[in-house]
Structure formats: C-alpha cells, structure tokens
Design a protein around this motif. Structure first.
Motif, PDB file in Angstrom:
ATOM      1  N   UNK A  69      -7.385   2.753  -2.193  1.00 37.53           N
ATOM      2  CA  UNK A  69      -6.179   3.098  -2.956  1.00 37.53           C
ATOM      3  C   UNK A  69      -6.545   3.349  -4.427  1.00 37.53           C
ATOM      4  N   UNK A  70      -6.957   2.255  -4.788  1.00 35.41           N
ATOM      5  CA  UNK A  70      -7.253   1.888  -6.076  1.00 35.41           C
ATOM      6  C   UNK A  70      -8.369   3.018  -6.849  1.00 35.41           C
ATOM      7  N   UNK A  71      -9.374   3.178  -6.053  1.00 34.09           N
ATOM      8  CA  UNK A  71     -10.503   4.062  -6.306  1.00 34.09           C
ATOM      9  C   UNK A  71     -10.162   5.654  -6.299  1.00 34.09           C
ATOM     10  N   UNK A  72      -9.311   5.814  -5.312  1.00 33.88           N
ATOM     11  CA  UNK A  72      -8.713   7.323  -5.319  1.00 33.88           C
ATOM     12  C   UNK A  72      -7.894   7.637  -6.419  1.00 33.88           C
ATOM     13  N   UNK A  73      -7.261   6.452  -6.881  1.00 25.88           N
ATOM     14  CA  UNK A  73      -6.357   6.910  -7.847  1.00 25.88           C
ATOM     15  C   UNK A  73      -6.442   6.584  -9.526  1.00 25.88           C
ATOM     16  N   UNK A  74      -7.695   6.273  -9.542  1.00 27.45           N
ATOM     17  CA  UNK A  74      -8.455   6.235 -11.062  1.00 27.45           C
ATOM     18  C   UNK A  74      -9.591   7.076 -11.290  1.00 27.45           C
ATOM     19  N   UNK A  75      -9.789   8.281 -10.503  1.00 24.65           N
ATOM     20  CA  UNK A  75     -10.786   9.128 -11.273  1.00 24.65           C
ATOM     21  C   UNK A  75     -11.741  10.001  -9.695  1.00 24.65           C
ATOM     22  N   UNK A  76     -12.541  10.480 -10.386  1.00 26.10           N
ATOM     23  CA  UNK A  76     -13.332  11.259  -9.308  1.00 26.10           C
ATOM     24  C   UNK A  76     -13.956  10.496  -8.239  1.00 26.10           C
ATOM     25  N   UNK A  77     -14.309  10.908  -7.102  1.00 24.59           N
ATOM     26  CA  UNK A  77     -14.654  10.213  -6.073  1.00 24.59           C
ATOM     27  C   UNK A  77     -15.714  11.057  -5.317  1.00 24.59           C
ATOM     28  N   UNK A 114     -18.343   0.470  -4.468  1.00 21.65           N
ATOM     29  CA  UNK A 114     -17.644  -0.371  -3.787  1.00 21.65           C
ATOM     30  C   UNK A 114     -18.569  -1.433  -3.355  1.00 21.65           C
ATOM     31  N   UNK A 115     -18.281  -2.880  -3.699  1.00 19.86           N
ATOM     32  CA  UNK A 115     -18.867  -4.012  -3.117  1.00 19.86           C
ATOM     33  C   UNK A 115     -18.360  -4.660  -2.192  1.00 19.86           C
ATOM     34  N   UNK A 116     -18.570  -4.873  -0.997  1.00 19.36           N
ATOM     35  CA  UNK A 116     -17.610  -5.547   0.130  1.00 19.36           C
ATOM     36  C   UNK A 116     -18.359  -6.821   0.511  1.00 19.36           C
ATOM     37  N   UNK A 117     -19.080  -7.357  -0.667  1.00 17.41           N
ATOM     38  CA  UNK A 117     -19.648  -8.897  -0.202  1.00 17.41           C
ATOM     39  C   UNK A 117     -19.566  -9.505  -1.453  1.00 17.41           C
ATOM     40  N   UNK A 118     -19.369 -10.720  -1.811  1.00 15.87           N
ATOM     41  CA  UNK A 118     -19.005 -11.068  -2.951  1.00 15.87           C
ATOM     42  C   UNK A 118     -20.413 -11.845  -3.797  1.00 15.87           C
ATOM     43  N   UNK A 119     -20.728 -11.191  -4.983  1.00 12.62           N
ATOM     44  CA  UNK A 119     -21.660 -11.912  -5.683  1.00 12.62           C
ATOM     45  C   UNK A 119     -21.141 -12.698  -6.760  1.00 12.62           C
ATOM     46  N   UNK A 120     -22.005 -13.775  -7.079  1.00 18.88           N
ATOM     47  CA  UNK A 120     -21.223 -14.741  -8.246  1.00 18.88           C
ATOM     48  C   UNK A 120     -21.167 -13.902  -9.563  1.00 18.88           C
ATOM     49  N   UNK A 121     -21.896 -12.929  -9.769  1.00 21.35           N
ATOM     50  CA  UNK A 121     -22.071 -12.089 -10.771  1.00 21.35           C
ATOM     51  C   UNK A 121     -22.504 -10.711 -10.650  1.00 21.35           C
ATOM     52  N   UNK A 122     -22.043  -9.699 -10.940  1.00 20.39           N
ATOM     53  CA  UNK A 122     -22.177  -8.179 -10.844  1.00 20.39           C
ATOM     54  C   UNK A 122     -23.699  -8.000 -10.903  1.00 20.39           C
ATOM     55  N   UNK A 123     -24.481  -7.486  -9.829  1.00 18.98           N
ATOM     56  CA  UNK A 123     -25.927  -7.311 -10.344  1.00 18.98           C
ATOM     57  C   UNK A 123     -26.034  -6.059 -11.443  1.00 18.98           C
ATOM     58  N   UNK A 124     -26.923  -6.403 -12.281  1.00 15.45           N
ATOM     59  CA  UNK A 124     -27.332  -5.642 -13.518  1.00 15.45           C
ATOM     60  C   UNK A 124     -27.371  -4.036 -12.862  1.00 15.45           C
ATOM     61  N   UNK A 130     -15.147   7.970   4.089  1.00 16.38           N
ATOM     62  CA  UNK A 130     -16.022   9.036   4.484  1.00 16.38           C
ATOM     63  C   UNK A 130     -14.732  10.199   4.352  1.00 16.38           C
ATOM     64  N   UNK A 131     -13.637   9.910   5.021  1.00 15.98           N
ATOM     65  CA  UNK A 131     -12.640  10.944   5.112  1.00 15.98           C
ATOM     66  C   UNK A 131     -11.730  11.277   3.760  1.00 15.98           C
ATOM     67  N   UNK A 132     -12.072  10.573   3.044  1.00 16.06           N
ATOM     68  CA  UNK A 132     -11.340  10.556   1.688  1.00 16.06           C
ATOM     69  C   UNK A 132     -12.059  11.017   0.578  1.00 16.06           C
ATOM     70  N   UNK A 189       1.031  -1.196   0.075  1.00 15.37           N
ATOM     71  CA  UNK A 189      -0.162   0.026  -0.031  1.00 15.37           C
ATOM     72  C   UNK A 189       1.066   1.199   0.014  1.00 15.37           C
ATOM     73  N   UNK A 190       0.696   2.007  -0.825  1.00 15.95           N
ATOM     74  CA  UNK A 190       1.490   3.240  -1.089  1.00 15.95           C
ATOM     75  C   UNK A 190       0.947   4.558  -0.990  1.00 15.95           C
ATOM     76  N   UNK A 191      -0.531   4.477  -0.955  1.00 12.60           N
ATOM     77  CA  UNK A 191      -1.194   5.911  -1.066  1.00 12.60           C
ATOM     78  C   UNK A 191      -0.938   6.348   0.515  1.00 12.60           C
ATOM     79  N   UNK A 192      -0.318   7.838   0.300  1.00 11.52           N
ATOM     80  CA  UNK A 192      -0.171   8.493   1.596  1.00 11.52           C
ATOM     81  C   UNK A 192      -1.570   8.713   2.413  1.00 11.52           C
ATOM     82  N   UNK A 193      -2.445   9.185   1.647  1.00  9.27           N
ATOM     83  CA  UNK A 193      -3.583   9.804   2.405  1.00  9.27           C
ATOM     84  C   UNK A 193      -4.389   8.484   2.878  1.00  9.27           C
ATOM     85  N   UNK A 194      -4.321   7.457   2.149  1.00  7.29           N
ATOM     86  CA  UNK A 194      -5.055   6.378   2.701  1.00  7.29           C
ATOM     87  C   UNK A 194      -4.376   5.755   3.844  1.00  7.29           C
TER      88      UNK A 194
END
Ligand code: SAH
Length: 210
Positions: free
Chosen positions: A70-78, A148-158, A96-98, A19-24
């Motif tokens: 960190x992936x979310x912060x580094x790939x665009x608007x949040x 951000x999904x923090x439980x695993x679906x077998x397929x992402x809901x449409x 919430x802090x980021x 993990x490299x992102x300083x803010x995280x």
C-alpha cells in the motif's frame, strides 16, 4: 481451511492492523495464500504470520506484504517494479495484480522454480523471474519505478539505488537480525530521501546465488 470465511478473517485482521488500501485488501482476499506454502502448513495459510518455506526462508507475514504494497501504490507510479527475494512468490503475486510489470530476483533456484509454477497457475503473465544475487538488481530492465526488497541487508546495496528512476521509491528492511527497520527511500531531484516506517523482522539478504 481455505474457505472464503477464513480468508475474510485475515482481511479483517489486516484492517484492524491499520491497512486501509481497498485495492490491496481486495487482491489479498482473492489471492490463495495456501498454494504458496507446503500442504502440511495449510491450516495456517490465512494466519497473519510468516511461515517456513524451506531452505531456512519464510513466506512474509500478510500484514507486512499489505503494508509495503500500500505504501508503494500510494506514493507514485508503479509501472515497472523490481522485487529482490521472490521466496514463495506470494508478494510477487499480490504485486502483479496491482502494478504494471514485475521483475523478481531470487538467489535460491529451487524456491524460484516453485514460485514460477505458482505464478503460472494464477495466470499472472506480467511477471519475469531470475535466479540471481539481488545485490546486483536486474540492470537490463531498469531503471524501475519501484524496488521492493524482501530480505534485510545491513546496508542497501549501491547498485539498487542506481536502478531506481527519479521519482521512484525503494522499500527495504535494513539492519542486523533483531534490529531491522523498514525504510522508504525516495529518489528526488535532489538525491535520496529516507523515511523509517516501522520495526520489522525479515530473513537476511545473503550474497551469491545457488
Ligand atoms: N516475499 C517473499 C519473502 C521470502 S523471504 C515471500 O513472501 O515469500 C526472502 C527471500 O529473499 C528468500 O527466499 C531468500 O532466499 C531471498 N534472498 C536472500 N538474499 C537474496 C539475494 N541476495 N538475492 C535474491 N534473493 C535473496
């Protein structure tokens, strides 16, 4: 047990894991993880492991919270973030802090009540929560920059794809128990692009709410 040194040890561990992102790292150093778990497990609050939070659910491993964030912060608007699976509220608090505004959906009402109290204790006012089946997202507030999904679906809901802005990213563990991979989906002008990040282990995304 919750001393600054204990927390610093966790942050060193996250750095060693890549993990490299300083803010995280900074936010995770200053977020008290021990208030998100039962007191009986307090001595393990700053271990880099998932821990039980009741109802067969777990608070996510700090490494995976850091990595997804960190992936979310580094790939665009949040600015507007939808979280599916509030659980303890720990990932919610880090986000919430980021980011701008967090909308978080949890299917187990009793977990949500506790999470809500913790978020209030931390004086985080940019979080809204709802007891609902995350398969449906939270349409009224969409579309979102990030899901951000923090439980695993077998397929992402449409419905979740439908609530992602163009330019938006969705990060989700996908697959059956023991065979999940963390997917990063980007909504581009030409459709949805998917990248596999790494193998992961999450509780399953279940239907309905209670
Ligand atoms: N980020 C959380 C992870 C909790 S585990 C934390 O660190 O505490 C995943 C959570 O997703 C559980 O609380 C579970 O109840 C919830 N969940 C599972 N299926 C869901 C669904 N369909 N909608 C909303 N939440 C769901």
């Amino acid at each position: 047990m919750t001393s600054q040194r204990t927390r610093e040890r966790l942050i060193s561990r996250l750095r060693e894991s890549g993990i490299r992102n300083k803010r995280v790292l900074e936010v995770m150093l200053n977020t008290p993880r021990h208030i998100f778990i039962d007191e009986a497990l307090g001595s393990r609050a700053y271990d880099d492991t998932a821990l039980p939070i009741g109802f067969g659910q777990t608070i996510s491993q700090p490494y995976i919270v850091a990595r997804m964030t960190e992936i979310l912060l580094e790939t665009g608007a949040c600015d507007k973030v939808l979280e599916i699976g509030t659980g303890s509220g720990y990932q919610t608090a880090v986000l919430a802090q980021l980011v701008g505004q967090v909308y978080s959906v949890e299917r187990i009402g009793a977990l949500l009540t506790k999470a809500r109290r913790r978020i209030r204790t931390l004086n985080l006012y940019n979080v809204r929560m709802k007891n609902f089946d995350g398969h449906m997202g939270w349409r009224e507030n969409g579309p979102y920059d990030v899901i951000i999904v923090t439980a695993a679906p077998e397929e992402i809901p449409a419905e979740l794809f439908a609530q992602l802005k163009e330019g938006g990213r969705m990060i989700a563990p996908v697959g059956p128990n023991g065979k999940q991979q963390l997917n990063l989906i980007t909504h581009t002008a030409n459709g949805y692009e998917c990248a596999v990040i790494e193998d992961v282990s999450f509780v399953p995304l279940l239907p309905g709410n209670r």
